[in-house]
Design an enzyme around this catalytic site. Structure first.
Site, PDB file in Angstrom:
ATOM      1  N   SER A   1       0.855  -1.192   0.000  1.00 59.72           N
ATOM      2  CA  SER A   1       0.000   0.000   0.000  1.00 59.72           C
ATOM      3  C   SER A   1       0.883   1.231   0.000  1.00 59.72           C
ATOM      4  O   SER A   1       2.106   1.134   0.037  1.00 59.72           O
ATOM      5  CB  SER A   1      -0.894   0.000   1.245  1.00 59.72           C
ATOM      6  OG  SER A   1      -0.115   0.299   2.381  1.00 59.72           O
ATOM      7  N   LYS A   2       0.220   2.386  -0.036  1.00 60.44           N
ATOM      8  CA  LYS A   2       0.933   3.657  -0.087  1.00 60.44           C
ATOM      9  C   LYS A   2       1.996   3.778   1.003  1.00 60.44           C
ATOM     10  O   LYS A   2       3.007   4.421   0.816  1.00 60.44           O
ATOM     11  CB  LYS A   2      -0.051   4.810   0.096  1.00 60.44           C
ATOM     12  CG  LYS A   2      -0.710   5.225  -1.186  1.00 60.44           C
ATOM     13  CD  LYS A   2      -1.489   6.498  -0.950  1.00 60.44           C
ATOM     14  CE  LYS A   2      -2.796   6.435  -1.706  1.00 60.44           C
ATOM     15  NZ  LYS A   2      -3.803   7.336  -1.221  1.00 60.44           N
ATOM     16  N   ARG A   3       1.711   3.175   2.123  1.00 60.66           N
ATOM     17  CA  ARG A   3       2.647   3.205   3.252  1.00 60.66           C
ATOM     18  C   ARG A   3       4.050   2.751   2.857  1.00 60.66           C
ATOM     19  O   ARG A   3       5.039   3.135   3.459  1.00 60.66           O
ATOM     20  CB  ARG A   3       2.166   2.210   4.318  1.00 60.66           C
ATOM     21  CG  ARG A   3       1.368   2.774   5.376  1.00 60.66           C
ATOM     22  CD  ARG A   3       1.044   1.778   6.471  1.00 60.66           C
ATOM     23  NE  ARG A   3       0.658   0.434   6.080  1.00 60.66           N
ATOM     24  CZ  ARG A   3       1.411  -0.626   6.264  1.00 60.66           C
ATOM     25  NH1 ARG A   3       2.619  -0.507   6.791  1.00 60.66           N
ATOM     26  NH2 ARG A   3       0.987  -1.812   5.921  1.00 60.66           N
TER      27      ARG A   3
END
Ligand code: GLU
Length: 471
Positions: free
Chosen positions: A238-240
């Protein structure tokens, strides 16, 4: 049978790595079998779909060169067709109006939970004889109550679902707009798709979709659900985890072929081969060889591949992509040497195009600042004399060529009884502002005599000005 595959993104964000991998596998499968690859934009969620996102998806596909043979088809252009199929299902008795209010549904679920049952719609409107006045109904699909559905998945094998686990899903909202599971089936049918290749987050939708195919008297396509992609920490990517959007990899200086090569290995392998040209991918890829287990994203490996492609692609190809990065830095690659000639000098020394662009700035722009440490060491009063000497030697050069430049650097070092580095390094700082550049002789040849001499002169003046200030 002609193979027809599709990529069917919902335009609610950018094209992310997982989506690009799905698109690549679908594209490869079609290309391998002489089939067609179709792009379908699933934009029926009017609140979350945006035109920017459609553009971002198209931009990502173009950058990766995943060209489609048909489309993009927009689901919002096909509402009449979905209505027709919903009407058909109602007519056949395979769908029905449901008037349950939100409160009623909440109560129902609460009771089911209290009785330790799994919360699901209990089909209470299936047998309604007359419409309820003043309520805008939804339309539900009449899922079979008994038996099971087997998703015969190319990647996962046979996955069986009990019909008792599947509720009567909503196929049209109160405003009449169709929902995902219905539109997908109608489109996959109308578009003649033979293979549905998508992320395994859709596996649970497949039995519902298969039941709709059957109700319409049609055979479902072949399914292939691709394994999840995890970040380095084992959680779903994910963006994380940093860059996840395809275009952010471009922004960070990756070549599209490096990203494609990286993506093809997420869930697929061919022996222990790591490097695959597009042609090889098409030749060797098979959806049957995709493995079930999740794969992890590894940025170091992507960087390694990027470096490989930077080293091994033609300078013209790299220049084509590098040009964009130069523009991003405010550098006009027309104001200096042919970009592909600069690439030849930089190819062995950059991991990303961002790095290559930054390190190539001096080929196109005058230096107006020297790195402090580099200047302290190399732009001294002693080196001003060396620079002056070299200025004279180079001004007298009849032909501005690397070999002759090299000879003069050498002669100067011999005459002054100093190492060649003591001659070359001040020139390098004068030209690049720093101590890093490709071999100096070829660099100077490319920059040309005029700019080289001007830069040397500027450095000499700078040294003198500073010396005066310090007096
Ligand atoms: N539109 C769905 C998504 O973006 C994909 C649907 C499908 O591949 O069937 O997740």
């Amino acid at each position: 049978m002609t193979i027809r595959t599709r990529f069917a993104p919902s335009p609610t964000g950018y094209l992310h790595v997982g989506g690009a991998r799905t698109a690549l596998f679908s594209w490869l499968y079609a290309r391998k079998h002489g089939g067609q690859f179709i792009l379908r934009i699933e934009d029926t969620d009017l609140e979350r779909s945006t035109a920017e996102s459609v553009n971002a998806i198209l931009e990502g596909m173009t950058w990766l060169s995943l060209e489609y043979d048909e489309g993009p088809f927009y689901q919002t252009h096909r509402f009449d067709r979905y209505k027709e199929v919903i009407a058909q299902l109602l007519e056949q008795g395979d769908a029905y109006y449901c008037y349950c209010s939100k409160e009623e549904l909440d109560d129902m679920r609460e009771q089911q939970r209290a009785n330790k049952q799994k919360p699901r719609y209990d089909g209470r409107c299936r047998h309604l004889k007359a419409p309820k006045e003043g309520v805008q109904p939804v339309i539900r699909f009449k899922n079979p109550i008994e038996g099971s559905v087997v998703v015969n998945d190319v990647v996962r094998g046979n996955v069986e679902f009990q019909n008792s686990e599947l509720d009567d899903l909503i196929i049209a909202r109160p405003d009449g707009t169709p929902t995902y599971n219905l539109t997908v089936v109608v489109d996959d049918l109308d578009m003649g798709l033979t293979h549905v290749i998508r992320g395994d987050d859709h596996l649970n939708n497949s039995p519902r979709q298969i039941n709709i195919f059957k109700a319409l008297g049609e055979e479902p396509p072949v399914f292939a659900h691709l394994p999840m992609i995890l970040g380095d920490d084992g959680a779903r990517l994910s963006k994380r985890h940093g860059a996840v959007s395809v275009m952010s990899y471009r922004d960070e200086g990756f070549l599209p072929e490096a990203l494609l090569n990286y993506l093809v290995r997420l869930g697929w392998s061919h022996g222990d081969q790591e490097i695959f040209s597009l042609e090889e991918m098409i030749e060797l890829f098979d959806i049957e060889d995709v493995n079930k287990s999740a794969s992890s994203f590894n940025t170091d490996k992507l960087l390694w591949l990027n470096q490989h492609y930077i080293k091994n692609s033609t300078p013209e190809h790299i220049a084509h992509h590098l040009s964009w990065h130069m523009g991003q830095l405010g550098i006009d690659p027309a104001q200096g040497p042919e970009l592909s000639e600069v690439v030849v000098l930089q190819q062995e020394r950059a991991k990303t195009l961002v790095e290559m662009a930054a390190n190539s700035r001096f080929f196109y722009q005058e230096i107006n600042e020297y790195d402090e440490k580099a200047a302290r060491k190399n732009l001294t009063l002693t080196s001003a004399e060396v620079l002056q000497d070299m200025y004279q030697r180079l001004s007298a050069l009849p032909s501005w060529q690397a070999e002759a430049i090299h000879d003069h650097i050498k002669e100067c070092s011999v005459a002054r009884e100093i190492g060649m580095g003591k001659v070359a390094q001040p020139i390098r700082v004068a030209i690049t502002g720093n101590t890093i550049s490709p071999p100096l002789d070829v660099t100077l040849e490319l920059i040309g005599s005029e700019r080289t001499l001007a830069a040397i002169k500027q450095a000499i003046e700078w040294i003198k000005d500073r010396a005066e200030l310090q007096e």
